[in-house]
Design an enzyme around this catalytic site. Structure first.
Site, short mmCIF file in Angstrom:
data_model
loop_
_atom_site.label_atom_id
_atom_site.label_comp_id
_atom_site.label_asym_id
_atom_site.label_seq_id
_atom_site.Cartn_x
_atom_site.Cartn_y
_atom_site.Cartn_z
N ASP A 1 11.63 -17.60 19.98
CA ASP A 1 12.45 -18.73 20.42
C ASP A 1 13.85 -18.66 19.81
OD1 ASP A 1 13.10 -20.96 21.90
OD2 ASP A 1 12.19 -22.40 20.51
N HIS B 1 14.83 -21.45 24.32
CA HIS B 1 14.56 -22.46 25.34
C HIS B 1 15.79 -23.30 25.69
CE1 HIS B 1 13.64 -25.18 21.81
NE2 HIS B 1 14.24 -26.05 22.59
N SER C 1 17.81 -28.90 19.30
CA SER C 1 17.29 -27.55 19.38
C SER C 1 18.38 -26.50 19.23
CB SER C 1 16.59 -27.32 20.73
OG SER C 1 15.41 -28.09 20.80
#
Length: 492
Positions: free
Chosen positions: A254, A221, A336
């Site tokens: 992910d 992402h 992230s």
């Protein structure tokens, strides 16, 4: 119904004895103020034996995060009773001069030594604000403080300690030592979509060096917006920036792998640990760029293992699933894709999702509340190797569609699959193990299953071809079976 791959002083009143009339003394011109303090109370006219007027106490600074507000004009202290009476009778001595405007305190009485002044609060607040706004201001403030401290002399402003060591080395295993070693291998990623100028979108994330060839591991992402015609840049802790491109992405896991277009020599990959050996209570260190603040280090512990998490990238696409490592190390949007390290500095997970009050899992939250989730590195390593090798992810599957909305009773095999297809793939892994529509899977590989997302999270910790023992219920009766996992290539 879904498929299995969805997922923040007041001045003291001076007192002095009555004094006989004396010749008038002209008021002293105001002196320009340079400190953030309340004006000093004016001293009475000189007397044979006057008591020095105490200096005013500095105004309290409320917070170092913003410039302190100006203090109100000082209110002159009440004159002694005798002096007041004399002034009323004959107009002598004259009343004290008016207090000058804000920032211009009167000097103390002649021959009266000035009381020590507290400057710490105002100076510290100013330095902190300068550090946040413009670092170059700091030198000027330091010089001003030194001038005030020595009465305008030219003495040295340097303070040193002969007992301080020439260099301070951090012991191996300390957070400082681990961070110093890992930071050069952690990067900040800037992703921009391929839209027209002024319309492109993107964001900031984190990644880490995977090998000496220039591969960078991060979250899908983080780079999804730039995957199709966008641009990616990678900045190291030394400030050097390099262009990068996507090697492969796995939306379901992910995980994504980038490669530097012109990789510099001497890249140092971070060592990979073993997430299966992590224990609750183990120390953790997270490195990333929360809200764009690159090279941020936070610490915590492993607060849980095998936490089933479903997270999305906010774009409306499919979810990703993980049997996550839970940590209370502060993780925020921008962390992230960054590494979650153990006390030795080895990567044990990839920081991927957080949860905050009033919101679900993902990266749209306001900030950390101590619930962060990382993809176990054992799983991420397998995915990264596959992406580097083929550019496409490979997922293990059981060949059955399960209900993704029910929770608490296990993962129920749906009555039918997507588009009216069979919920159990003919001759697939589940079919070969004897599973049928309506069966409720309650255990998988020794882990309790309470929902469809939990089942998928556990399945994806394995590889295609693994034989896994499952527990299921049919018509209220518990049974066991062994499923040999199949595979699916690519995201769908």
């Amino acid at each position: 119904m879904s498929t299995e791959n969805e997922g923040t002083a007041v001045p003291a009143d001076p007192t002095a004895p009555s004094a006989p009339p004396t010749p008038p003394v002209p008021p002293t011109p105001p002196v320009e103020a340079v400190t953030e303090k309340t004006a000093e109370a004016p001293a009475p006219a000189p007397a044979p034996a006057p008591a020095p007027a105490p200096a005013a106490e500095p105004a309290t600074v409320a917070t170092p995060m913003a410039p302190p507000p100006p203090a109100p004009p000082a209110v002159p202290a009440a004159a002694p009773a005798a002096a007041t009476a004399a002034a009323g009778d004959g107009g002598w001595p004259p009343p004290p001069p008016a207090v000058p405007a804000w920032g211009a305190p009167l000097p103390p009485a002649p021959h009266a030594p000035e009381a020590p002044r507290k400057r710490t609060g105002g100076i510290v607040a100013a330095v902190l604000v300068a550090a946040l706004v413009a670092g170059g201001v700091g030198g000027g403030i330091g010089y001003w403080a030194a001038e005030r401290g020595d009465g305008g002399g030219t003495g040295s402003t340097t303070v040193s300690s002969g007992e301080a060591p020439a260099s301070f080395k951090r012991d191996p295993g300390t957070v400082a030592a681990v961070a110093a070693k890992a930071l050069p291998s952690v990067v900040t990623i800037q992703a921009k979509s391929g839209g027209t100028q002024g319309e492109s979108e993107g964001g900031t994330g984190t990644g880490f060096v995977y090998d000496q060839e220039g591969h960078i591991v991060t979250n899908n992402h983080v780079v999804a917006s730039a995957a199709d015609g966008g641009t990616l840049s990678v900045t190291f802790s030394d400030g050097k920036t390099y262009d990068a491109e996507v090697v492969g992405r796995a939306q379901g896991y992910d995980v994504a792998v980038l490669k530097l277009k012109s990789a510099p020599k001497g890249l140092k990959p971070l060592p990979l640990g073993n997430s299966d050996q992590v224990a609750v209570g183990d120390s953790t260190i997270a490195i990333g760029a929360p809200f764009g603040l690159s090279n941020t280090v936070t610490t915590g512990i492993i607060s849980a293992k095998n936490r089933p998490v479903a997270s999305g990238d906010g774009s409306g696409g499919g979810n990703s699933y993980m049997s996550a490592l839970q940590t209370d190390a502060s993780i925020n949007p921008g962390n992230s894709g960054g590494p979650l390290l153990d006390a030795s500095g080895a990567v044990i997970g990839i920081n991927s999702a957080i949860q905050s009050t009033g919101s679900g899992f993902g990266q749209s939250q306001a900030g950390s509340i101590g619930l962060g989730f990382a993809i176990p590195v054992n799983q991420a390593k397998n995915v990264a190797q596959q992406l580097i090798k083929t550019g496409k992810p490979v997922y293990p599957v059981i060949g059955a569609t399960v209900n993704m909305t029910e929770q608490g009773e296990g993962a129920t095999i749906a009555s039918q699959g997507t588009g009216g297809t069979a919920s159990v793939t003919p001759n697939g892994p589940a079919a070969k193990a004897g599973l049928k529509a309506g069966d409720v899977i309650t255990g998988f590989g020794g882990h309790a299953i309470d929902s469809g997302p939990t089942l998928i999270s556990e399945i994806w910790t394995h590889k295609p071809g693994d034989a896994v023992k499952i527990t299921y219920e049919r018509d209220g009766k518990a049974s066991t079976a062994t499923v040999t996992l199949g595979e699916r290539t690519g995201d769908s």
